[in-house]
Design a protein around this motif. Structure first.
Motif, PDB file in Angstrom:
ATOM      1  N   UNK A  12      11.727  -7.003   4.485  1.00 30.85           N
ATOM      2  CA  UNK A  12      11.808  -6.623   5.889  1.00 30.85           C
ATOM      3  C   UNK A  12      13.150  -6.036   6.272  1.00 30.85           C
ATOM      4  N   UNK A  13      13.765  -5.292   5.339  1.00 29.84           N
ATOM      5  CA  UNK A  13      15.095  -4.726   5.572  1.00 29.84           C
ATOM      6  C   UNK A  13      15.056  -3.208   5.668  1.00 29.84           C
ATOM      7  N   UNK A  14      13.988  -2.674   6.265  1.00 31.07           N
ATOM      8  CA  UNK A  14      13.826  -1.222   6.364  1.00 31.07           C
ATOM      9  C   UNK A  14      14.342  -0.720   7.709  1.00 31.07           C
ATOM     10  N   UNK A  15      13.838  -1.261   8.795  1.00 32.79           N
ATOM     11  CA  UNK A  15      14.207  -0.814  10.140  1.00 32.79           C
ATOM     12  C   UNK A  15      15.394  -1.616  10.672  1.00 32.79           C
ATOM     13  N   UNK A  38      -1.152  -1.934   7.171  1.00 34.48           N
ATOM     14  CA  UNK A  38      -1.344  -0.769   8.032  1.00 34.48           C
ATOM     15  C   UNK A  38      -0.446  -0.801   9.267  1.00 34.48           C
ATOM     16  N   UNK A  39      -0.269  -1.969   9.876  1.00 33.22           N
ATOM     17  CA  UNK A  39       0.567  -2.064  11.069  1.00 33.22           C
ATOM     18  C   UNK A  39       2.024  -1.731  10.750  1.00 33.22           C
ATOM     19  N   UNK A  40       2.476  -2.192   9.603  1.00 38.37           N
ATOM     20  CA  UNK A  40       3.843  -1.884   9.188  1.00 38.37           C
ATOM     21  C   UNK A  40       3.996  -0.383   8.928  1.00 38.37           C
ATOM     22  N   UNK A  50       0.837  -1.193   0.000  1.00 38.97           N
ATOM     23  CA  UNK A  50       0.000   0.000   0.000  1.00 38.97           C
ATOM     24  C   UNK A  50       0.875   1.246   0.000  1.00 38.97           C
ATOM     25  N   UNK A  51       0.341   2.334  -0.552  1.00 42.05           N
ATOM     26  CA  UNK A  51       1.029   3.619  -0.549  1.00 42.05           C
ATOM     27  C   UNK A  51       0.351   4.562   0.445  1.00 42.05           C
TER      28      UNK A  51
END
Length: 364
Positions: A361-364, A130-132, A80-81
Motif C-alpha cells: 500500500x505504498x503507491x499513492x 478492481x477498486x484499487x 491483477x494486471x
C-alpha cells in the motif's frame, strides 16, 4: 474483416550494432538468467571468461542491455494486471517529459512504454483488485489533466507467452540446450524447470521477508547473497532457502536482463485483436501457435474492447503484415479485426518493486 497498422520511420544503419554468432549465443544464455556466473557463460558460449565480461560490458555501453528485473507472477500472488493506453493532446515537450517521468516513478506501473499512432503511451498496471485499479487510474487521469484526450484499459485474463527477447534473434543459430546441475547464486538449477509460462494456480501468499527480498533483488539483481542476507537479517542458508521456496511456489520465475530491441535492429509493435468466440479447443491451439512464433514477445487474452493483445518484434513493417496474414490463414474464423501501433521507447520495467509497493500500500 478490417485492419489498421501504423507506419514507422526507417532506422538508420548507424543506430544498429553488428553482432556475431558469439554475441548472439551470449545474449541467448544471458537472457535466460543474468545471474549466471561468467565462467558458466564462457563455457556455454565457447569464449574465455574475460571475453564474456568484456562483451557484456560492451552490450551495456552500446545500449543493448537496458537494465534488469526479477520475474514474478503477480496473478498467482493475488494481484491483477491492467493494460492502460493513453492518448494526449496539446502536449509540449516539457509536459511530455514531466508526465513520462511521473508515470515511470508511479510505483503501481509495472511497465511504461512510449508509443506512436493509435495511442501515445502504454502502461501495464499492477493492482490488488478492481477498486484499487480505479484509484490508480484516477490518479493517472488527474495528473495528466486536460492533456489527456482519451484512454483505454484492458483486463488481462490469460497469458499465452511472455519472454524478454524474441526467438528471431537466434534464428539459424546453433544453440546447445543445457541442464544446469550446479547449486550456485544464479539458482538456475531450480529455475530451469519453472520458466515463465504462468499457470495462475491457487493463490500464494508472501510474507514481509519475501517481499523485502523481491525489492532488494529487483533493485540490484546482481546482489551478492551474503549482502542480501545482511539486508534481510537472515543467515546465508536461510536466504537461499527463501529464494528456493519462492521458486518452488512459482512465485519467483526468473532473473531477466532487459533489452533495447531497436539496437538489435527490431521494431516493436502492439497489436489489438478483436475475435469471434474462442472455444477451449481453439484456446489450446492458439497457445501452441503463439509459443512457436519467432517474433512474439508477449501474447495475452484480455477483457474489454479487444480480446487478444500481441507484442511483436519485427525487422520491418512487411514482416508484421506477414505475421498477421499467417495468423489469419491458420485461424480463418478467429479475427474480426485488428489494429497495431509502434513502441517508440521502452521506458520502465520493474516487476518486483511494483508488486511490493502495491502489496504494502505504498503507491499513492
Amino acid at each position: 474483416m478490417s485492419e489498421k497498422l501504423s507506419q514507422t520511420n526507417e532506422k538508420s544503419s548507424n543506430d544498429l550494432l553488428a553482432l556475431d554468432a558469439y554475441d548472439r549465443k551470449l545474449i541467448y544464455y544471458y537472457s535466460k538468467n543474468c545471474r549466471l556466473p561468467l565462467n558458466k557463460l564462457a563455457k556455454l558460449v565457447g569464449r574465455s571468461k574475460d571475453t564474456i565480461k568484456y562483451r557484456i560490458e560492451r552490450f551495456k555501453k552500446e545500449g543493448i542491455l537496458q537494465g534488469s528485473t526479477i520475474v514474478i507472477d503477480p496473478i498467482l500472488l493475488g494481484h491483477e494486471f491492467f493494460q492502460v493506453y493513453l492518448k494526449f493532446q496539446n502536449l509540449t515537450l516539457e509536459k511530455e517529459l514531466d508526465i513520462v517521468t511521473h508515470l515511470s516513478n508511479f510505483r503501481a506501473n509495472n511497465v511504461v512504454m512510449k508509443t506512436s499512432g493509435l495511442w501515445d503511451m502504454y502502461i501495464l498496471l499492477d493492482a490488488g483488485h478492481a477498486m484499487q485499479f480505479g484509484d490508480f487510474l484516477q490518479h493517472i487521469r488527474n495528473y495528466c489533466g486536460d492533456y489527456l484526450k482519451d484512454f483505454l484499459f484492458l483486463i488481462e485474463s490469460k497469458e499465452y507467452l511472455f519472454t524478454n527477447i524474441p526467438k528471431i534473434i537466434f534464428k539459424d543459430l546453433k544453440i546447445d540446450n543445457f541442464i544446469y546441475e550446479k547449486e550456485d547464486s544464479s539458482f538456475q538449477k531450480q529455475l530451469q524447470y519453472i520458466g515463465t509460462e504462468f499457470q495462475h494456480a491457487e493463490s500464494v501468499k508472501v510474507n514481509d521477508k519475501e517481499l523485502q527480498l523481491f525489492k532488494e533483488m529487483d533493485d540490484n539483481i546482481q546482489i551478492e547473497l551474503k549482502d542480501l542476507a545482511s539486508k534481510l537479517s537472515l543467515s546465508l542458508f536461510q536466504t537461499k532457502s527463501v529464494i528456493k521456496s519462492l521458486i518452488g511456489k512459482k512465485a519467483l520465475n526468473a532473473f531477466w536482463p532487459t533489452f533495447n530491441l531497436s539496437r538489435l535492429g527490431l521494431e516493436y509493435y502492439i497489436v489489438f485483436i478483436q475475435t469471434n468466440n474462442i472455444s477451449k479447443e481453439l484456446d489450446k491451439k492458439l497457445k501452441e501457435y503463439f509459443m512457436n512464433q519467432l517474433n512474439l514477445m508477449r501474447a495475452v487474452r484480455t477483457i474489454g474492447n479487444y480480446d487478444i493483445t500481441l507484442f511483436v518484434a519485427v525487422y520491418n513493417l512487411p514482416e508484421l503484415y506477414g505475421i498477421m496474414k499467417d495468423l489469419r490463414l491458420k485461424f480463418p474464423d478467429l479475427i474480426k479485426n485488428y489494429e497495431s501501433f509502434i513502441v517508440e521507447e521502452d521506458i520502465h520495467f520493474k516487476a518486483g518493486t511494483t508488486f511490493c509497493a502495491v502489496e504494502k500500500g505504498e503507491v499513492l
